[in-house]
Enzyme design. Structure first.
Site, mmCIF file in Angstrom:
data_model
loop_
_atom_site.group_PDB
_atom_site.id
_atom_site.type_symbol
_atom_site.label_atom_id
_atom_site.label_comp_id
_atom_site.label_asym_id
_atom_site.label_seq_id
_atom_site.Cartn_x
_atom_site.Cartn_y
_atom_site.Cartn_z
ATOM 1 N N GLY A 78 0.837 -1.206 0.000
ATOM 2 C CA GLY A 78 0.000 0.000 0.000
ATOM 3 C C GLY A 78 0.871 1.255 0.000
ATOM 4 N NE ARG A 118 -2.221 -4.258 -0.682
ATOM 5 C CZ ARG A 118 -1.685 -3.652 0.372
ATOM 6 N NH1 ARG A 118 -0.543 -4.062 0.867
ATOM 7 N NH2 ARG A 118 -2.305 -2.639 0.940
ATOM 8 C CG ASP A 138 3.075 -6.468 7.789
ATOM 9 O OD1 ASP A 138 2.572 -5.933 6.779
ATOM 10 O OD2 ASP A 138 2.431 -7.164 8.590
ATOM 11 C CB THR A 158 2.755 0.893 6.097
ATOM 12 O OG1 THR A 158 1.382 0.605 6.431
ATOM 13 C CG2 THR A 158 3.593 0.667 7.343
ATOM 14 C CG ASP A 164 -1.962 -0.203 7.912
ATOM 15 O OD1 ASP A 164 -2.772 0.689 7.644
ATOM 16 O OD2 ASP A 164 -1.932 -1.304 7.342
ATOM 17 C CG ASP A 173 1.097 -2.671 10.423
ATOM 18 O OD1 ASP A 173 1.919 -2.024 9.738
ATOM 19 O OD2 ASP A 173 0.355 -3.540 9.933
ATOM 20 N NE ARG A 221 -2.738 -4.952 5.323
ATOM 21 C CZ ARG A 221 -3.027 -5.341 4.083
ATOM 22 N NH1 ARG A 221 -3.565 -6.504 3.867
ATOM 23 N NH2 ARG A 221 -2.764 -4.576 3.068
HETATM 24 O O1 F6P Z 1 -1.480 -0.066 3.116
HETATM 25 C C1 F6P Z 1 -2.194 -0.222 4.240
HETATM 26 C C2 F6P Z 1 -3.657 -0.356 3.923
HETATM 27 O O2 F6P Z 1 -4.189 0.883 3.495
HETATM 28 C C3 F6P Z 1 -4.454 -0.913 5.090
HETATM 29 O O3 F6P Z 1 -4.778 0.075 6.026
HETATM 30 C C4 F6P Z 1 -5.637 -1.508 4.373
HETATM 31 O O4 F6P Z 1 -6.200 -2.563 5.125
HETATM 32 C C5 F6P Z 1 -5.046 -2.026 3.107
HETATM 33 O O5 F6P Z 1 -3.867 -1.290 2.882
HETATM 34 C C6 F6P Z 1 -5.918 -1.919 1.902
HETATM 35 O O6 F6P Z 1 -5.225 -2.468 0.837
HETATM 36 P P1 F6P Z 1 -5.682 -2.398 -0.676
HETATM 37 O O7 F6P Z 1 -5.589 -0.973 -1.104
HETATM 38 O O8 F6P Z 1 -4.725 -3.285 -1.396
HETATM 39 O O9 F6P Z 1 -7.092 -2.887 -0.691
#
Ligand code: F6P
Length: 337
Positions: free
Chosen positions: A11, A72, A103, A126, A128, A130, A172
């Site tokens: 992300g 991703r 992570d 990130t 998050d 985390d 997340r």
């Molecule tokens: O990158 C972190 C994040 O934004 C999280 O907070 C969230 O759960 C996830 O990515 C969403 O991912 P995507 O944009 O791939 O759906």
């Protein structure tokens, strides 16, 4: 001339561009050439390389997202993909790879290090926050600002109409954005994955009804972390509306929290970490993350950043829970919750 590569992975987070800028300029100052691969690990495997020159970095720090693109790429868990990436990196004569991500990206970097002889350095990027081993991550502060601004806006209409709102924030499986946004926006309640025990529906309904009875003319805002309730915040709103007889409005903030111009804190953090990462490469370091602890740049073994859990600050949790408790007791003339 030494040659290193940089990717942004997973992300995107506001401040990633500022980090790339610091990497490219610092590297060139030390006679190190930098290339990027677009779209993270997928871009290494597919050789989507892009030369990066300091002249092109002048005005990138102001922009959100990542101009290097991201993705991703769960396929990178396969050994064959890591070996493919190693071949591409060797073909470009790369001696170190800098991975700006969270992570999942650091697990990818750790995996690659088993099949590639070059140095691997992680930079925490990130929203998050985390990752263990760093107090904060690139993008977190901006995401909290964005969530707070959005909640402030919802609050104004909620207050005008005396409505109950359940506002879903990202994270997340971590409650950092939820906790910080709840405090900053004076939320009446928060639901975070780390809270033990999780409040039951009946308790939440009760708190809403008590607040309605003490402040019938006021708004009530609950900040809810994503992935907590079946059906998300909409499912929770349906259940709470039934349990209270009061319409509870769901409001997922979603990807709004990931975009936007990075704030000053994220730009500065990103540049500090990017600069330090290049120095770590020059010093021959590998399989570490460059983080920030108590305002000092630190180096942390990469695997520890994703193998250990990062707890919320218990003092901030208590602060918010304490303030929530006082809200409607004060209306009744009592100073205690
Ligand atoms: O990158 C972190 C994040 O934004 C999280 O907070 C969230 O759960 C996830 O990515 C969403 O991912 P995507 O944009 O791939 O759906």
């Amino acid at each position: 001339m030494k040659k290193i590569a940089v990717i942004t992975s997973g992300g995107d987070a506001p401040g990633m561009n500022a980090c790339i800028r610091a990497v490219v300029i610092t590297a060139w100052q030390h006679d190190v050439e930098v290339i990027g691969f677009r779209h993270g690990f997928r871009g290494i495997v597919d050789d989507l390389n892009q030369p990066l020159h300091p002249d092109d970095m002048r005005l990138v720090s102001q922009r959100g997202g990542t101009f290097l693109k991201s993705s991703r790429y769960p396929e990178f868990r396969e050994v064959a993909r890591a070996k493919d990436a190693a071949k591409v990196l060797d073909a470009h004569d790369i001696s170190a790879l800098l991975v700006i991500g969270g992570d999942g990206s650091f697990q990818g970097a750790d995996h690659l290090a088993k099949y590639w002889k070059g140095q691997v350095i992680g930079i925490p990027g990130t929203i998050d926050n985390d990752l263990a081993g760093t107090d904060t991550t690139i993008g977190f502060s901006t995401a909290v600002d964005t969530a707070m601004e959005a909640i402030d806006r919802v609050r104004e209409t909620a207050e005008a109409m005396a409505r109950v709102f359940l506002i879903e924030v990202m994270g997340r499986h971590a409650g950092f954005i939820g906790l910080h946004a709840a405090i900053a926006s004076s939320a009446e309640a928060m639901l975070l994955p780390e809270l033990e025990p999780q409040p039951k529906l009946a308790e939440m309904a009760d708190a809403i009804l008590q607040a309605r009875s003490a402040f019938p003319d006021s708004s009530y805002v609950v900040v809810v972390s994503e992935n907590l309730w079946p059906g998300g915040v909409s499912g929770l709103a349906t259940n709470l509306s039934k349990a209270t007889g009061v319409t509870c409005h769901p409001c997922p903030l979603g990807h709004i929290q990931r975009g936007g111009r990075p704030n000053a804190q994220d730009r500065i953090l990103a540049m500090q970490l990017g600069h330090a990462a290049v120095h770590a490469v020059i010093d021959g370091k590998s399989q570490i993350m460059i983080g920030l602890e108590q305002e000092h740049v630190v180096e942390v073994p990469l695997h520890l950043t994703f193998e250990r859990d990062k707890p919320l600050d218990p003092r901030l949790v208590q602060l918010q829970l304490g303030l929530q408790g006082v809200n409607f007791a004060s209306k009744k003339g009592s100073k205690t919750a």
